[in-house]
Each structure stands twice: as C-alpha cells, then as structure tokens.
Motif scaffolding. Sequence first.
Motif, PDB file in Angstrom:
ATOM      1  N   ILE A 182     -86.781 -97.112 -38.614  1.00 56.32           N
ATOM      2  CA  ILE A 182     -86.088 -95.836 -38.545  1.00 56.32           C
ATOM      3  C   ILE A 182     -85.182 -95.784 -37.324  1.00 56.32           C
ATOM      4  N   VAL A 183     -85.606 -96.429 -36.223  1.00 55.25           N
ATOM      5  CA  VAL A 183     -84.778 -96.482 -35.017  1.00 55.25           C
ATOM      6  C   VAL A 183     -83.527 -97.327 -35.271  1.00 55.25           C
ATOM      7  N   VAL A 184     -83.710 -98.456 -35.966  1.00 63.56           N
ATOM      8  CA  VAL A 184     -82.566 -99.289 -36.330  1.00 63.56           C
ATOM      9  C   VAL A 184     -81.612 -98.519 -37.236  1.00 63.56           C
ATOM     10  N   GLY A 185     -82.163 -97.715 -38.151  1.00 64.98           N
ATOM     11  CA  GLY A 185     -81.320 -96.911 -39.022  1.00 64.98           C
ATOM     12  C   GLY A 185     -80.507 -95.886 -38.255  1.00 64.98           C
ATOM     13  N   LEU A 186     -81.120 -95.231 -37.283  1.00 66.48           N
ATOM     14  CA  LEU A 186     -80.385 -94.256 -36.472  1.00 66.48           C
ATOM     15  C   LEU A 186     -79.322 -94.942 -35.621  1.00 66.48           C
ATOM     16  N   PHE A 187     -79.637 -96.141 -35.114  1.00 67.83           N
ATOM     17  CA  PHE A 187     -78.633 -96.915 -34.376  1.00 67.83           C
ATOM     18  C   PHE A 187     -77.457 -97.280 -35.285  1.00 67.83           C
ATOM     19  N   GLY A 188     -77.773 -97.725 -36.506  1.00 66.49           N
ATOM     20  CA  GLY A 188     -76.708 -98.043 -37.449  1.00 66.49           C
ATOM     21  C   GLY A 188     -75.877 -96.819 -37.819  1.00 66.49           C
ATOM     22  N   LEU A 189     -76.528 -95.656 -37.943  1.00 66.08           N
ATOM     23  CA  LEU A 189     -75.799 -94.425 -38.237  1.00 66.08           C
ATOM     24  C   LEU A 189     -74.815 -94.095 -37.121  1.00 66.08           C
ATOM     25  N   MET A 190     -75.254 -94.279 -35.893  1.00 61.36           N
ATOM     26  CA  MET A 190     -74.390 -93.948 -34.767  1.00 61.36           C
ATOM     27  C   MET A 190     -73.242 -94.950 -34.600  1.00 61.36           C
ATOM     28  N   VAL A 191     -73.571 -96.251 -34.712  1.00 55.81           N
ATOM     29  CA  VAL A 191     -72.577 -97.278 -34.394  1.00 55.81           C
ATOM     30  C   VAL A 191     -71.720 -97.624 -35.610  1.00 55.81           C
ATOM     31  N   VAL A 239     -71.769 -96.409 -38.923  1.00 49.21           N
ATOM     32  CA  VAL A 239     -71.294 -95.337 -39.803  1.00 49.21           C
ATOM     33  C   VAL A 239     -70.278 -94.463 -39.102  1.00 49.21           C
ATOM     34  N   ASN A 240     -70.594 -94.045 -37.854  1.00 51.54           N
ATOM     35  CA  ASN A 240     -69.733 -93.076 -37.156  1.00 51.54           C
ATOM     36  C   ASN A 240     -68.702 -93.740 -36.252  1.00 51.54           C
ATOM     37  N   VAL A 241     -69.153 -94.578 -35.315  1.00 50.93           N
ATOM     38  CA  VAL A 241     -68.225 -95.169 -34.349  1.00 50.93           C
ATOM     39  C   VAL A 241     -67.265 -96.142 -35.023  1.00 50.93           C
ATOM     40  N   MET A 242     -67.788 -97.051 -35.837  1.00 46.56           N
ATOM     41  CA  MET A 242     -66.922 -98.003 -36.530  1.00 46.56           C
ATOM     42  C   MET A 242     -66.153 -97.364 -37.670  1.00 46.56           C
ATOM     43  N   GLY A 243     -66.626 -96.224 -38.151  1.00 45.36           N
ATOM     44  CA  GLY A 243     -65.911 -95.514 -39.205  1.00 45.36           C
ATOM     45  C   GLY A 243     -66.080 -96.096 -40.589  1.00 45.36           C
ATOM     46  N   TRP A 244     -67.156 -96.872 -40.812  1.00 43.72           N
ATOM     47  CA  TRP A 244     -67.375 -97.474 -42.126  1.00 43.72           C
ATOM     48  C   TRP A 244     -68.057 -96.523 -43.097  1.00 43.72           C
ATOM     49  N   GLY A 245     -68.601 -95.433 -42.600  1.00 48.10           N
ATOM     50  CA  GLY A 245     -69.290 -94.481 -43.463  1.00 48.10           C
ATOM     51  C   GLY A 245     -70.555 -95.077 -44.054  1.00 48.10           C
ATOM     52  N   PHE A 246     -71.126 -94.350 -45.013  1.00 49.58           N
ATOM     53  CA  PHE A 246     -72.292 -94.876 -45.721  1.00 49.58           C
ATOM     54  C   PHE A 246     -71.816 -95.969 -46.669  1.00 49.58           C
ATOM     55  N   SER A 247     -72.110 -97.196 -46.346  1.00 51.06           N
ATOM     56  CA  SER A 247     -71.569 -98.328 -47.099  1.00 51.06           C
ATOM     57  C   SER A 247     -72.527 -99.506 -47.041  1.00 51.06           C
ATOM     58  N   ILE A 248     -72.277-100.462 -47.934  1.00 49.64           N
ATOM     59  CA  ILE A 248     -73.078-101.687 -47.949  1.00 49.64           C
ATOM     60  C   ILE A 248     -72.902-102.454 -46.646  1.00 49.64           C
ATOM     61  N   LEU A 249     -71.688-102.469 -46.096  1.00 52.86           N
ATOM     62  CA  LEU A 249     -71.438-103.192 -44.852  1.00 52.86           C
ATOM     63  C   LEU A 249     -72.218-102.583 -43.695  1.00 52.86           C
ATOM     64  N   SER A 250     -72.278-101.263 -43.633  1.00 52.24           N
ATOM     65  CA  SER A 250     -73.074-100.607 -42.590  1.00 52.24           C
ATOM     66  C   SER A 250     -74.548-100.962 -42.734  1.00 52.24           C
ATOM     67  N   GLY A 251     -75.044-100.948 -43.975  1.00 55.97           N
ATOM     68  CA  GLY A 251     -76.433-101.322 -44.197  1.00 55.97           C
ATOM     69  C   GLY A 251     -76.700-102.766 -43.847  1.00 55.97           C
ATOM     70  N   ALA A 252     -75.774-103.664 -44.195  1.00 60.51           N
ATOM     71  CA  ALA A 252     -75.955-105.084 -43.891  1.00 60.51           C
ATOM     72  C   ALA A 252     -75.977-105.326 -42.389  1.00 60.51           C
ATOM     73  N   CYS A 253     -75.110-104.640 -41.640  1.00 58.49           N
ATOM     74  CA  CYS A 253     -75.101-104.811 -40.186  1.00 58.49           C
ATOM     75  C   CYS A 253     -76.371-104.246 -39.560  1.00 58.49           C
ATOM     76  N   ALA A 254     -76.862-103.118 -40.079  1.00 58.84           N
ATOM     77  CA  ALA A 254     -78.120-102.565 -39.565  1.00 58.84           C
ATOM     78  C   ALA A 254     -79.286-103.512 -39.835  1.00 58.84           C
ATOM     79  N   LEU A 255     -79.332-104.096 -41.031  1.00 56.08           N
ATOM     80  CA  LEU A 255     -80.392-105.048 -41.349  1.00 56.08           C
ATOM     81  C   LEU A 255     -80.244-106.339 -40.549  1.00 56.08           C
ATOM     82  N   THR A 256     -79.014-106.686 -40.173  1.00 54.34           N
ATOM     83  CA  THR A 256     -78.814-107.835 -39.298  1.00 54.34           C
ATOM     84  C   THR A 256     -79.466-107.589 -37.940  1.00 54.34           C
ATOM     85  N   VAL A 257     -79.271-106.383 -37.398  1.00 58.01           N
ATOM     86  CA  VAL A 257     -79.933-106.033 -36.135  1.00 58.01           C
ATOM     87  C   VAL A 257     -81.444-106.093 -36.301  1.00 58.01           C
ATOM     88  N   PHE A 258     -81.918-105.712 -37.461  1.00 55.75           N
ATOM     89  CA  PHE A 258     -83.350-105.669 -37.746  1.00 55.75           C
ATOM     90  C   PHE A 258     -83.956-107.068 -37.865  1.00 55.75           C
TER      91      PHE A 258
END
Length: 294
Positions: free
Chosen positions: A113-122, A124-143
Amino acid sequence: MNPKTTDRIATFVLYTIAFLIVSVLFGLLAYILYHGFQRIDLQFITSPPETMKAGGGIGPQLFNSLYLLVLTLIITIPLGLGGGIYLAEYAPKNKVTDAIRLSIEVLSSLPSIVVGLFGLMVFVNVMGWGFSILSGACALTVFNLPLLVRVVEESLRSVPREQKEASLAMGISHWTTIRKVLLPVALPGIITGTILASGRIFGEAAALLFTAGMSSPDLNFSDWSFTTPVSPLNPFRPAETLAVHIWKVNSEGLIPDARAVADGASAILVLTVLFFNLFARWFGRWIYKRLTAS
C-alpha cells in the motif's frame, strides 16, 4: 535421551511439519479450483464483464494482468541484473555500499500500500501518466526491484570462485567473464528470483489500485496501436487486473453472482501463475543448457 532417539524425534517432527504445510497448500489449491471450475468456460475467459449476464467474463482483466507482467519484467530485469552485477562484482566494500544494501533490505519489506501511494504521487501525479498500465508497471518495479537485485547478487556470489579465477587467468576481461562464465552458471537462481517477482506481480492488488486504476476502457482487440485509447497495447490507458477485479467484485457486491465470478477469476489466476512458473522453469533450463556444457 540417547542421540538416536533424539534424531528420530527430530526427523518425525520435521516430516510432520512438512506434511502439514503441503496439506494446507494442496487443500487451499483444491478448494479454489473446485469452486472455480464450476464457473469457468471459454466465454467466461474471453468475454468482457459487460457482455454477459450476471457478472460477465474476465477477458480484458486476464489480458491486462499478462500485459502488466510483461511490461514490468521489461523494466525490472535489466535494472535488477545491473544492480546485482554491480553489488556482486564492482561495488567496493565501504559505508556507501553498506548503505545501499541496507536500503535494498528496507525497500524489500515495504507494504504494497505504501508503494501504491508512492506510485500515485510520483508516476500518476508528478509524471502525469494518470491511472495507467505504465504507472502500475513502474510501481511494481519499485516493489520487486530490491528482491531481484538481491537474488542476482547472491546467485553471482554462489558461483564457485575457481571458475571466475580460471577465466581471468586466461586473460579474459572482467565483463566478458561475467557474461560468459558467471551469468550462465547463476542463471537458475536468477530465473527463480524472476519467478518469485512474477508471482508478486500477478497477485498484487493494493499498489495497482492507486496506479493502474480499477476500470478498463472497452478494448478493441483488432487495434494493436500503442497510441489509440482503446488499443490493448496502449501503456497509458487504465487497466483493471485479475487481482483487482476479484477485490472489486467482492467488495462492491453489485452483481448477483459475485461469489461465482470471484471463484472463477481466482481459479484462472492460480492456473495462470502455475503455467507461467512451469514455462519459466522450462525456458530457464533450456537457456542454461544452451549457455553451459550441461
């Protein structure tokens, strides 16, 4: 108590524990498959949810899970290999590398859940990719990246020292020794780490709720462009995976057969992970035989 009796008691206890663990795993697997097979058919696997009565199918969700797996591994494997090779072969023994290893240990124990919130901040919001497969893939990469880095490092360190020294003694460069000697021998361990990371990708839901989203567009499987909003290969579209779909169906309760849909999706998810593991191990053994004299 004499040593022979102690040994028999210890052996009995260990075999009992192993039997209990295997029994629980097989019981859970049998329960999921028994209830899931009552729902599974070709239409359930290939159709989207809205095209069927009372819950629909899981076709887009299954594709999203596989696509997310491939995209995540494309990002994770090169970074994991690079980080593991650096720590095992190039990193000097000092406080900086000790801090890097400590950071990897901390990251590997982060809640999803912490990784998900980090992905939401970085992402989804900062990078501007929104809710997307790429955002999910990058969050899972961190995970998954800390796990893969440590697996690659330990696999390289487990290679017999004599093989590396023999290669260097023949005048072969360090990088060529890594590519031609160390990596092929360490490949089984690296494949095992990749399989573990893949299992976490298939079953992850919490991190994807905040990055990949809980819905998918009406996909057009005849359009394979990377830019069309309804294309299955578009990495910037939202994507609901199987794990997220199971959670969503059970939590919202908006369909009359939510339990049956969840059971069928759970069985498909378990079988997908099983077949992927079998294929990955077969592929790893094939690559190992091609790269070594085994």
